[in-house]
Motif scaffolding. Structure first.
Motif, PDB file in Angstrom:
ATOM      1  N   TYR A   1       0.841  -1.214   0.000  1.00 35.40           N
ATOM      2  CA  TYR A   1       0.000   0.000   0.000  1.00 35.40           C
ATOM      3  C   TYR A   1       0.867   1.251   0.000  1.00 35.40           C
ATOM      4  CZ  TYR A   1      -4.557  -2.185   0.676  1.00 35.40           C
ATOM      5  OH  TYR A   1      -5.719  -2.889   0.497  1.00 35.40           O
ATOM      6  N   TYR A   2       1.924   1.240   0.769  1.00 32.15           N
ATOM      7  CA  TYR A   2       2.781   2.414   0.900  1.00 32.15           C
ATOM      8  C   TYR A   2       3.495   2.737  -0.411  1.00 32.15           C
ATOM      9  CZ  TYR A   2       6.081   5.655   3.034  1.00 32.15           C
ATOM     10  OH  TYR A   2       6.810   6.776   3.347  1.00 32.15           O
ATOM     11  N   PHE A   3       3.983   1.689  -1.097  1.00 31.38           N
ATOM     12  CA  PHE A   3       4.777   1.896  -2.310  1.00 31.38           C
ATOM     13  C   PHE A   3       4.007   1.662  -3.606  1.00 31.38           C
ATOM     14  CE2 PHE A   3       8.066   0.829   0.890  1.00 31.38           C
ATOM     15  CZ  PHE A   3       8.787   2.011   0.810  1.00 31.38           C
ATOM     16  N   GLU A   4       2.680   1.511  -3.523  1.00 29.47           N
ATOM     17  CA  GLU A   4       1.825   1.316  -4.702  1.00 29.47           C
ATOM     18  C   GLU A   4       2.240   0.109  -5.537  1.00 29.47           C
ATOM     19  OE1 GLU A   4       0.555   5.090  -6.800  1.00 29.47           O
ATOM     20  OE2 GLU A   4       2.294   5.862  -5.686  1.00 29.47           O
ATOM     21  N   ASN A   5       2.357  -1.051  -4.897  1.00 29.58           N
ATOM     22  CA  ASN A   5       2.698  -2.281  -5.605  1.00 29.58           C
ATOM     23  C   ASN A   5       1.478  -3.188  -5.702  1.00 29.58           C
ATOM     24  OD1 ASN A   5       5.693  -2.028  -3.861  1.00 29.58           O
ATOM     25  ND2 ASN A   5       5.621  -1.932  -6.069  1.00 29.58           N
ATOM     26  N   LEU A   6       1.583  -4.197  -6.519  1.00 28.84           N
ATOM     27  CA  LEU A   6       0.522  -5.192  -6.742  1.00 28.84           C
ATOM     28  C   LEU A   6      -0.782  -4.559  -7.205  1.00 28.84           C
ATOM     29  CD1 LEU A   6       0.995  -7.758  -3.814  1.00 28.84           C
ATOM     30  CD2 LEU A   6       1.760  -7.951  -6.177  1.00 28.84           C
ATOM     31  N   GLY A   7      -0.672  -3.457  -7.913  1.00 28.06           N
ATOM     32  CA  GLY A   7      -1.860  -2.805  -8.450  1.00 28.06           C
ATOM     33  C   GLY A   7      -2.629  -1.983  -7.433  1.00 28.06           C
ATOM     34  N   LEU A   8      -2.098  -1.825  -6.232  1.00 29.65           N
ATOM     35  CA  LEU A   8      -2.773  -1.042  -5.194  1.00 29.65           C
ATOM     36  C   LEU A   8      -2.445   0.437  -5.343  1.00 29.65           C
ATOM     37  CD1 LEU A   8      -2.001  -3.325  -2.127  1.00 29.65           C
ATOM     38  CD2 LEU A   8      -4.212  -3.060  -3.270  1.00 29.65           C
ATOM     39  N   GLU A   9      -3.420   1.280  -5.017  1.00 32.53           N
ATOM     40  CA  GLU A   9      -3.165   2.712  -4.967  1.00 32.53           C
ATOM     41  C   GLU A   9      -2.457   3.029  -3.659  1.00 32.53           C
ATOM     42  OE1 GLU A   9      -6.447   5.312  -5.713  1.00 32.53           O
ATOM     43  OE2 GLU A   9      -7.251   4.018  -7.281  1.00 32.53           O
ATOM     44  N   LYS A  10      -1.655   4.089  -3.681  1.00 33.11           N
ATOM     45  CA  LYS A  10      -0.954   4.482  -2.456  1.00 33.11           C
ATOM     46  C   LYS A  10      -1.978   4.824  -1.385  1.00 33.11           C
ATOM     47  CE  LYS A  10       2.693   7.408  -0.648  1.00 33.11           C
ATOM     48  NZ  LYS A  10       4.051   6.932  -0.798  1.00 33.11           N
ATOM     49  N   ASP A  11      -1.822   4.189  -0.221  1.00 31.72           N
ATOM     50  CA  ASP A  11      -2.723   4.416   0.901  1.00 31.72           C
ATOM     51  C   ASP A  11      -1.897   4.329   2.181  1.00 31.72           C
ATOM     52  OD1 ASP A  11      -4.693   4.461   2.859  1.00 31.72           O
ATOM     53  OD2 ASP A  11      -6.004   3.031   1.826  1.00 31.72           O
ATOM     54  N   VAL A  12      -1.327   5.464   2.566  1.00 25.77           N
ATOM     55  CA  VAL A  12      -0.440   5.508   3.724  1.00 25.77           C
ATOM     56  C   VAL A  12      -1.201   5.133   4.989  1.00 25.77           C
ATOM     57  CG1 VAL A  12       1.078   6.982   5.125  1.00 25.77           C
ATOM     58  CG2 VAL A  12       1.105   7.181   2.634  1.00 25.77           C
ATOM     59  N   GLN A  13      -2.455   5.571   5.093  1.00 27.12           N
ATOM     60  CA  GLN A  13      -3.248   5.241   6.280  1.00 27.12           C
ATOM     61  C   GLN A  13      -3.421   3.730   6.440  1.00 27.12           C
ATOM     62  OE1 GLN A  13      -4.253   7.250   8.756  1.00 27.12           O
ATOM     63  NE2 GLN A  13      -3.121   8.848   7.701  1.00 27.12           N
ATOM     64  N   ARG A  14      -3.725   3.054   5.353  1.00 27.91           N
ATOM     65  CA  ARG A  14      -3.894   1.592   5.409  1.00 27.91           C
ATOM     66  C   ARG A  14      -2.563   0.924   5.755  1.00 27.91           C
ATOM     67  NH1 ARG A  14      -5.980  -2.611   7.175  1.00 27.91           N
ATOM     68  NH2 ARG A  14      -6.150  -4.401   5.793  1.00 27.91           N
ATOM     69  N   ALA A  15      -1.481   1.438   5.186  1.00 28.87           N
ATOM     70  CA  ALA A  15      -0.156   0.893   5.502  1.00 28.87           C
ATOM     71  C   ALA A  15       0.123   1.034   6.994  1.00 28.87           C
ATOM     72  CB  ALA A  15       0.923   1.606   4.688  1.00 28.87           C
TER      73      ALA A  15
ATOM     74  N   GLU B   1      -2.043   1.277   9.417  1.00 29.06           N
ATOM     75  CA  GLU B   1      -2.913   0.339  10.149  1.00 29.06           C
ATOM     76  C   GLU B   1      -2.303  -1.061  10.172  1.00 29.06           C
ATOM     77  OE1 GLU B   1      -6.733   0.376   8.222  1.00 29.06           O
ATOM     78  OE2 GLU B   1      -7.051   2.506   8.662  1.00 29.06           O
ATOM     79  N   LEU B   2      -1.839  -1.519   9.027  1.00 28.93           N
ATOM     80  CA  LEU B   2      -1.241  -2.848   8.943  1.00 28.93           C
ATOM     81  C   LEU B   2       0.053  -2.929   9.745  1.00 28.93           C
ATOM     82  CD1 LEU B   2      -2.032  -3.440   5.194  1.00 28.93           C
ATOM     83  CD2 LEU B   2      -2.803  -4.929   7.058  1.00 28.93           C
ATOM     84  N   TRP B   3       0.893  -1.909   9.642  1.00 26.67           N
ATOM     85  CA  TRP B   3       2.141  -1.898  10.394  1.00 26.67           C
ATOM     86  C   TRP B   3       1.874  -1.844  11.899  1.00 26.67           C
ATOM     87  CZ3 TRP B   3       4.559   2.436   6.938  1.00 26.67           C
ATOM     88  CH2 TRP B   3       4.953   1.882   5.703  1.00 26.67           C
ATOM     89  N   THR B   4       0.843  -1.104  12.298  1.00 30.95           N
ATOM     90  CA  THR B   4       0.490  -1.014  13.717  1.00 30.95           C
ATOM     91  C   THR B   4       0.079  -2.383  14.247  1.00 30.95           C
ATOM     92  OG1 THR B   4      -0.163   1.297  13.493  1.00 30.95           O
ATOM     93  CG2 THR B   4      -1.037   0.107  15.397  1.00 30.95           C
ATOM     94  N   GLU B   5      -0.729  -3.087  13.478  1.00 28.16           N
ATOM     95  CA  GLU B   5      -1.146  -4.433  13.894  1.00 28.16           C
ATOM     96  C   GLU B   5       0.060  -5.378  13.966  1.00 28.16           C
ATOM     97  OE1 GLU B   5      -3.707  -7.247  15.338  1.00 28.16           O
ATOM     98  OE2 GLU B   5      -4.132  -5.126  14.987  1.00 28.16           O
ATOM     99  N   ALA B   6       0.948  -5.283  12.993  1.00 30.47           N
ATOM    100  CA  ALA B   6       2.150  -6.123  13.003  1.00 30.47           C
ATOM    101  C   ALA B   6       3.042  -5.776  14.197  1.00 30.47           C
ATOM    102  CB  ALA B   6       2.923  -5.961  11.694  1.00 30.47           C
ATOM    103  N   ALA B   7       3.133  -4.491  14.522  1.00 32.52           N
ATOM    104  CA  ALA B   7       3.932  -4.063  15.676  1.00 32.52           C
ATOM    105  C   ALA B   7       3.331  -4.612  16.974  1.00 32.52           C
ATOM    106  CB  ALA B   7       4.017  -2.539  15.730  1.00 32.52           C
ATOM    107  N   LYS B   8       2.008  -4.594  17.079  1.00 32.81           N
ATOM    108  CA  LYS B   8       1.345  -5.144  18.270  1.00 32.81           C
ATOM    109  C   LYS B   8       1.653  -6.631  18.424  1.00 32.81           C
ATOM    110  CE  LYS B   8      -2.538  -1.936  18.368  1.00 32.81           C
ATOM    111  NZ  LYS B   8      -3.979  -1.787  18.098  1.00 32.81           N
ATOM    112  N   LEU B   9       1.892  -7.294  17.304  1.00 32.66           N
ATOM    113  CA  LEU B   9       2.226  -8.715  17.330  1.00 32.66           C
ATOM    114  C   LEU B   9       3.732  -8.950  17.505  1.00 32.66           C
ATOM    115  CD1 LEU B   9      -0.235  -9.918  14.550  1.00 32.66           C
ATOM    116  CD2 LEU B   9      -0.409 -10.349  17.013  1.00 32.66           C
ATOM    117  N   GLY B  10       4.487  -7.852  17.697  1.00 30.45           N
ATOM    118  CA  GLY B  10       5.899  -7.971  18.054  1.00 30.45           C
ATOM    119  C   GLY B  10       6.895  -7.930  16.915  1.00 30.45           C
ATOM    120  N   LEU B  11       6.488  -7.479  15.736  1.00 30.57           N
ATOM    121  CA  LEU B  11       7.410  -7.433  14.607  1.00 30.57           C
ATOM    122  C   LEU B  11       8.244  -6.151  14.666  1.00 30.57           C
ATOM    123  CD1 LEU B  11       8.160  -9.128  12.107  1.00 30.57           C
ATOM    124  CD2 LEU B  11       6.610  -7.685  10.802  1.00 30.57           C
TER     125      LEU B  11
END
Length: 151
Positions: A42-56, A58-68
């Motif tokens: 989402y952040y780098f507009e890959n796999l046909g996705l539009e850039k969506d920093v907010q969604r990125a 959200e995903l990174w926050t969830e991954a961080a909560k899981l200890g990544l």
């Protein structure tokens, strides 16, 4: 093979839609690496996705909560630069510290840079030394530049 899915080892799909479906399945299963991966897309507009920093974020926050650790590092960068979130250096440092404690050398180096910018040279050197001992050549160069510069 070498180009199989890093999450499930099945052959990678040729089209973006199928690839996204595979990754989303891992995200739904609460796989933090898949969350980081999809956030990057989402952040780098890959796999046909539009850039969506907010969604990125959200995903990174969830991954961080899981200890990544690298998710914490990316969140720290976003908070430091005010990208997708309000600029907040305290939150950036908090994320970098969590990532560094989990062994992330990029965050350890970022903490060193932050400490130099704030005049805390002793703390900066300690962060740089830890990162350098873990193999981060940038940190070693930063230490050298500090001493050559007379700091």
């Amino acid at each position: 093979g070498m180009f199989d899915c890093p999450f499930c080892r099945t052959p990678m799909q040729e089209d973006n839609e199928s690839s996204l479906a595979m990754v989303q399945k891992r995200v739904d299963a609460k796989d933090p690496v898949a969350m980081l991966f999809l956030g990057d897309k989402y952040y780098f507009e890959n796999l046909g996705l539009e850039k969506d920093v907010q969604r990125a974020i959200e995903l990174w926050t969830e991954a961080a909560k899981l200890g990544l650790s690298y998710a914490h590092h990316k969140l720290g960068n976003c908070y430091f630069d005010g990208e997708g979130v309000a600029e907040d250096h305290a939150k950036a440092v908090q994320h970098w510290k969590k990532a560094a404690m989990l062994g992330n050398i990029d965050s350890r180096n970022s903490l060193g840079v932050y400490e130099v910018e704030n005049g805390n040279y002793g703390r900066a050197v300690r962060h740089y030394l830890i990162a350098a001992k873990m193999g981060e050549s940038v940190s070693l160069n930063n230490i050298r530049e500090m001493f050559v510069g007379g700091i």
